[in-house]
Design a protein around this motif. Sequence first.
Motif, PDB file in Angstrom:
ATOM      1  N   GLN A 281       1.010  -1.113   0.222  1.00 15.12           N
ATOM      2  CA  GLN A 281      -0.016   0.065   0.034  1.00 15.12           C
ATOM      3  C   GLN A 281       0.789   1.194   0.136  1.00 15.12           C
ATOM      4  OE1 GLN A 281      -2.395  -0.982   3.545  1.00 15.12           O
ATOM      5  NE2 GLN A 281      -4.092  -1.342   2.537  1.00 15.12           N
ATOM      6  N   LYS A 314     -12.220   0.881   6.975  1.00 13.69           N
ATOM      7  CA  LYS A 314     -11.902  -0.340   5.926  1.00 13.69           C
ATOM      8  C   LYS A 314     -10.989   0.202   4.751  1.00 13.69           C
ATOM      9  CE  LYS A 314     -16.564  -2.377   6.775  1.00 13.69           C
ATOM     10  NZ  LYS A 314     -17.872  -2.732   6.162  1.00 13.69           N
ATOM     11  N   PHE A 315     -10.589   1.223   4.829  1.00 13.65           N
ATOM     12  CA  PHE A 315      -9.811   2.024   3.591  1.00 13.65           C
ATOM     13  C   PHE A 315      -8.410   2.596   4.178  1.00 13.65           C
ATOM     14  CE2 PHE A 315     -13.963   1.246   1.697  1.00 13.65           C
ATOM     15  CZ  PHE A 315     -13.673   0.550   0.674  1.00 13.65           C
ATOM     16  N   LYS A 317      -6.604   5.918   2.807  1.00 12.00           N
ATOM     17  CA  LYS A 317      -6.890   7.050   1.733  1.00 12.00           C
ATOM     18  C   LYS A 317      -5.657   8.059   1.734  1.00 12.00           C
ATOM     19  CE  LYS A 317      -9.600  10.472   2.786  1.00 12.00           C
ATOM     20  NZ  LYS A 317     -10.942  11.307   2.954  1.00 12.00           N
ATOM     21  N   GLY A 347      -7.512  -4.209  -5.240  1.00 10.21           N
ATOM     22  CA  GLY A 347      -8.952  -4.029  -5.241  1.00 10.21           C
ATOM     23  C   GLY A 347      -9.238  -2.429  -4.788  1.00 10.21           C
ATOM     24  N   GLY A 348      -8.264  -1.365  -5.156  1.00  8.01           N
ATOM     25  CA  GLY A 348      -8.669  -0.023  -4.644  1.00  8.01           C
ATOM     26  C   GLY A 348      -8.933   0.729  -6.030  1.00  8.01           C
ATOM     27  N   LEU A 363      -7.920   5.299  -3.065  1.00  9.33           N
ATOM     28  CA  LEU A 363      -8.342   4.470  -1.811  1.00  9.33           C
ATOM     29  C   LEU A 363      -8.211   2.965  -1.909  1.00  9.33           C
ATOM     30  CD1 LEU A 363     -12.269   5.929  -1.905  1.00  9.33           C
ATOM     31  CD2 LEU A 363     -10.427   5.984  -0.093  1.00  9.33           C
ATOM     32  N   LEU A 364      -7.435   2.524  -0.915  1.00  8.70           N
ATOM     33  CA  LEU A 364      -7.042   0.999  -0.820  1.00  8.70           C
ATOM     34  C   LEU A 364      -7.695   0.447   0.328  1.00  8.70           C
ATOM     35  CD1 LEU A 364      -3.481   1.735  -1.510  1.00  8.70           C
ATOM     36  CD2 LEU A 364      -4.925   1.261  -3.266  1.00  8.70           C
ATOM     37  N   PRO A 365      -8.191  -0.760  -0.007  1.00  7.45           N
ATOM     38  CA  PRO A 365      -8.795  -1.785   1.096  1.00  7.45           C
ATOM     39  C   PRO A 365      -7.981  -2.052   2.178  1.00  7.45           C
ATOM     40  CG  PRO A 365      -8.771  -3.124  -1.084  1.00  7.45           C
ATOM     41  CD  PRO A 365      -8.187  -1.542  -1.355  1.00  7.45           C
ATOM     42  N   LYS A 366      -7.890  -1.840   3.428  1.00  5.49           N
ATOM     43  CA  LYS A 366      -7.251  -2.547   4.312  1.00  5.49           C
ATOM     44  C   LYS A 366      -6.696  -3.789   4.366  1.00  5.49           C
ATOM     45  CE  LYS A 366      -7.272  -0.709   8.486  1.00  5.49           C
ATOM     46  NZ  LYS A 366      -7.574  -0.127   9.819  1.00  5.49           N
ATOM     47  N   ALA A 367      -7.704  -4.608   3.738  1.00  4.54           N
ATOM     48  CA  ALA A 367      -7.431  -6.153   3.602  1.00  4.54           C
ATOM     49  C   ALA A 367      -6.113  -6.378   2.440  1.00  4.54           C
ATOM     50  CB  ALA A 367      -8.618  -7.032   3.447  1.00  4.54           C
ATOM     51  N   ALA A 368      -5.711  -5.372   2.157  1.00  2.00           N
ATOM     52  CA  ALA A 368      -4.662  -5.583   0.769  1.00  2.00           C
ATOM     53  C   ALA A 368      -3.721  -6.785   1.414  1.00  2.00           C
ATOM     54  CB  ALA A 368      -4.062  -4.483   0.334  1.00  2.00           C
TER      55      ALA A 368
END
Length: 376
Positions: A281, A314-315, A317, A347-348, A363-368
């Motif tokens: 990320q 969840k994201f 930013k 997935g962002g 915006l990037l998902p935290k589950a990356a």
Amino acid sequence: MDYRIIGNKAALFIYILAVSYFLTEQADARYLLASLIYLSLNIAVPIFKHPKRKRVAGVLAAASAIFCAWQLDPLFLLLLPPNLCELVWLAGAKTRYAGLLMVVPLFVAPKELDPAYVLAALLSFLLFAHGRAALERIAMLEEINEKTRDDLERLTRSLNENTDYMRRSAYTIKLEERNRLSQQIHDDIGHAMAGALIQMEASRMLLLSNPDKAAELLGNAIHISKDGLERIRLTLKDTKPSSEELGINRLRLMTDELSANHGIQGTLFHQGDIDTITPLQWKIMRENATEAITNSLKYGKATSIHIEVHVLNKFVKCVVSDNGVGSGKIVKGLGIVGMEERAASIGGTVIADGNKGFSVTTLLPKAAPALTDDSP
């Protein structure tokens, strides 16, 4: 000050000519000669550069006004106040002395001339006082400006010296860190590897004559090697910076370079637990921020660029915004497409906005998934 005194003399001189020559219709050639002498002496005052010559010309001009008032017409006394002010100015005396000198001609002037003389003296004194106060303010401002310039030069030298000191300090710290690592590797890992090598050499010599002892020495060598490898791992772990520290400092370096290399104000703000941001990320946010800053420098005409990193529920930013011209219609070139592809790989998404400057939000998902083979 010269222009004020010259204007004052010219106004009074024209008034005297109008009253004594034109209104009375006197065609006496002495008026013309006296006028030319007075004009010549007064013109010489600003022409001369040497202070002593200026003062001599000023005294002669005042004396000519007195002589003309005595021999031709008392109206010439009205020319005396600006000449007295000029003499006080050339002598460097205080302003109040000009007012005191202007009082003296009242004792010898005709009574019918007193109102006109008082008015001429008052106007001349006020003009002289105002002009001298203006000159003093200008001199004070020039002194302040000179002091400010000296302070600026001193601060610039100090800044350059501090920059050189910081550069030398950073280089010295790197040398000290390299020296510490080399010494630690020599003392800990080097001794361990040397001990393991001695144990293996001894086990090879005893392999045929004393297998049991050779096996024991070989086991010791294996144990020492494992311990050395563990020390190498711990040393590298302690030396390598954490991903969040490296990531946020790389963004901070980008904002510092904006001010240093491009004269643009760069700021950085982060909020939330940045420890949860993965190396992948950080890598995507850094590359997208680099692309957004490049576009702002090329097309935005911005004077400031701001970077924000927010860790949400969840994201994650990252917003790069500027105060440039913006764009009413977003045209996706290779830069924005590349940013979208990088964000989409985990997935962002990327949001570009051209209102009130230009901003790019990643915006990037935290589950990356975390990146294991590349540093941020």
